[in-house]
Design an enzyme around this catalytic site. Structure first.
Site, PDB file in Angstrom:
ATOM      1  N   LYS A 218       0.818  -1.218   0.000  1.00  0.00           N
ATOM      2  CA  LYS A 218       0.000   0.000   0.000  1.00  0.00           C
ATOM      3  C   LYS A 218       0.849   1.264   0.000  1.00  0.00           C
ATOM      4  O   LYS A 218       2.000   1.262   0.416  1.00  0.00           O
ATOM      5  CB  LYS A 218      -0.986  -0.029   1.168  1.00  0.00           C
ATOM      6  CG  LYS A 218      -2.150  -0.973   0.838  1.00  0.00           C
ATOM      7  CD  LYS A 218      -3.330  -0.874   1.758  1.00  0.00           C
ATOM      8  CE  LYS A 218      -4.443  -1.773   1.187  1.00  0.00           C
ATOM      9  NZ  LYS A 218      -5.544  -1.967   2.141  1.00  0.00           N
ATOM     10  N   ARG A 252      -3.958 -10.062   4.407  1.00  0.00           N
ATOM     11  CA  ARG A 252      -4.296 -10.094   2.980  1.00  0.00           C
ATOM     12  C   ARG A 252      -3.077  -9.586   2.216  1.00  0.00           C
ATOM     13  O   ARG A 252      -2.692  -8.432   2.384  1.00  0.00           O
ATOM     14  CB  ARG A 252      -5.518  -9.209   2.731  1.00  0.00           C
ATOM     15  CG  ARG A 252      -5.998  -9.165   1.297  1.00  0.00           C
ATOM     16  CD  ARG A 252      -7.208  -8.248   1.175  1.00  0.00           C
ATOM     17  NE  ARG A 252      -7.680  -8.154  -0.202  1.00  0.00           N
ATOM     18  CZ  ARG A 252      -7.194  -7.313  -1.099  1.00  0.00           C
ATOM     19  NH1 ARG A 252      -6.204  -6.491  -0.776  1.00  0.00           N
ATOM     20  NH2 ARG A 252      -7.668  -7.296  -2.317  1.00  0.00           N
TER      21      ARG A 252
HETATM   22  C1  8Y7 Z   1      -8.208  -4.286   1.446  1.00  0.00           C
HETATM   23  C2  8Y7 Z   1      -9.239  -5.080   0.922  1.00  0.00           C
HETATM   24  C3  8Y7 Z   1      -8.285  -3.941  -0.689  1.00  0.00           C
HETATM   25  C4  8Y7 Z   1      -7.986  -4.326   2.854  1.00  0.00           C
HETATM   26  C5  8Y7 Z   1      -9.782  -5.932   2.991  1.00  0.00           C
HETATM   27  C6  8Y7 Z   1      -5.339  -2.932  -2.106  1.00  0.00           C
HETATM   28  C7  8Y7 Z   1     -10.221  -5.448  -1.341  1.00  0.00           C
HETATM   29  C8  8Y7 Z   1      -6.623  -2.251  -2.141  1.00  0.00           C
HETATM   30  N1  8Y7 Z   1      -7.616  -3.592   0.430  1.00  0.00           N
HETATM   31  N2  8Y7 Z   1     -10.021  -5.893   1.668  1.00  0.00           N
HETATM   32  N3  8Y7 Z   1      -9.283  -4.843  -0.410  1.00  0.00           N
HETATM   33  N4  8Y7 Z   1      -8.799  -5.165   3.575  1.00  0.00           N
HETATM   34  N5  8Y7 Z   1     -10.526  -6.718   3.786  1.00  0.00           N
HETATM   35  O1  8Y7 Z   1      -4.319  -2.167  -2.198  1.00  0.00           O
HETATM   36  O2  8Y7 Z   1      -7.148  -3.636   3.426  1.00  0.00           O
HETATM   37  O3  8Y7 Z   1      -5.225  -4.156  -2.029  1.00  0.00           O
HETATM   38  S1  8Y7 Z   1      -8.021  -3.326  -2.303  1.00  0.00           S
END
Ligand code: 8Y7
Length: 275
Positions: A218, A252
């Site tokens: 990020k 994640r």
């Molecule tokens: C997150 C996410 C994204 C997160 C959860 C990226 C879909 C942006 N970020 N879902 N999604 N938590 N639960 O940079 O922080 O991956 S998208």
């Protein structure tokens, strides 16, 4: 069944990111991005991923939404190609219709950055009482959320929001043991907000629901190191480990192998007294 891992949490779990978002600059179209996503998911499985998170709509800062049909066309074929692997599949969506069809195709987790606030989302989740759901905090909408994030007390505001969404889910008949929470790093937060959330992540354990975090690659990490997005693996691993040490149960990530190796050190330390 792998699902028992999610129930026991006897070690931190790795959720691997599988994006199905056709690159508008290449002419491969949807078929090519479907094949790429499936190949990528299989690589993550080989690397030891615990959960696959399949998403067809980018929620990165500045991104725009896609139609229900477009999102379904992206994610369902990928999901169908992966159900037989028996790795739990999470569907990254905020749309009730996509949730419904993904569940019918075998998804067992809903990852909703909008915390089931869309009309019908709570109902679909309640009707499918075998699925888990991750409720994430976001301030504003992806198109504009990073323009001027504002909180007076970021940790308590995010925590209060998540408590309200837990209460809404329970009121709808979704049991607490099906819920996961996420403070939503980067979703309407400045670097300082993100760092305060990471530093005080333990506060969220008081909500008695497992914590998931997404910090991988990020921009908050790039803001610290100056590295470009393709070169943020070290800071991503550091952030994941700090989050786990501060109470997160699921991370994640893009880089499954590296995360798995890092978390193995954590787990070894945690279990030294059991030897
Ligand atoms: C997150 C996410 C994204 C997160 C959860 C990226 C879909 C942006 N970020 N879902 N999604 N938590 N639960 O940079 O922080 O991956 S998208």
């Amino acid at each position: 069944m792998q699902d028992s891992l999610i129930t026991s949490f006897n070690r931190p779990l790795i959720m691997g990111i599988v994006n199905v978002t056709p690159d508008s600059f290449s002419d491969g179209g949807l078929y090519l991005s479907t094949q790429k996503a499936i190949t990528h998911a299989k690589k993550l499985i080989d690397e030891g991923v615990d959960i696959l998170d399949i998403g067809g709509e980018s929620t990165r800062p500045g991104s725009h939404s896609v139609s229900i049909d477009e999102e379904l066309n992206r994610v369902i074929p990928v999901l169908e190609a992966l159900v037989d692997t028996h790795i739990p599949i999470s569907i990254d969506t905020s749309k009730p219709e996509v949730m419904k069809q993904a569940i019918a195709s075998g998804a067992s987790i809903i990852n909703d950055v909008n915390a089931l606030q869309a009309p019908g989302a709570l109902e679909i989740t309640a009707q499918n009482n075998h699925v888990r759901v991750c409720l994430m905090h976001m301030q504003g909408m992806p198109q504009s959320m990073q323009e001027n994030p504002l909180y007076s007390h970021v940790v308590s505001e995010v925590k209060n929001f998540l408590q309200q969404r837990i209460d809404a889910a329970i009121a709808m008949g979704i049991s607490q043991d099906r819920l996961i929470i996420d403070p939503g790093f980067g979703f309407g937060k400045t670097l300082t907000h993100n760092l305060m959330l990471l530093n005080q992540l333990h506060e969220f354990t008081k909500l008695n629901v497992p914590i998931l975090v997404g910090l991988s690659r990020k921009s908050m990490l790039g803001a610290i190191t100056g590295n470009k997005v393709s070169d943020r693996i070290h800071e991503s691993i550091a952030a994941a480990l700090l989050a786990i040490n501060n109470g997160a149960k699921i991370v994640r990530v893009h880089d499954v192998k590296a995360s798995k190796d890092a978390l193995a050190v954590y787990t070894a330390m945690q279990t030294c007294n059991d030897r």
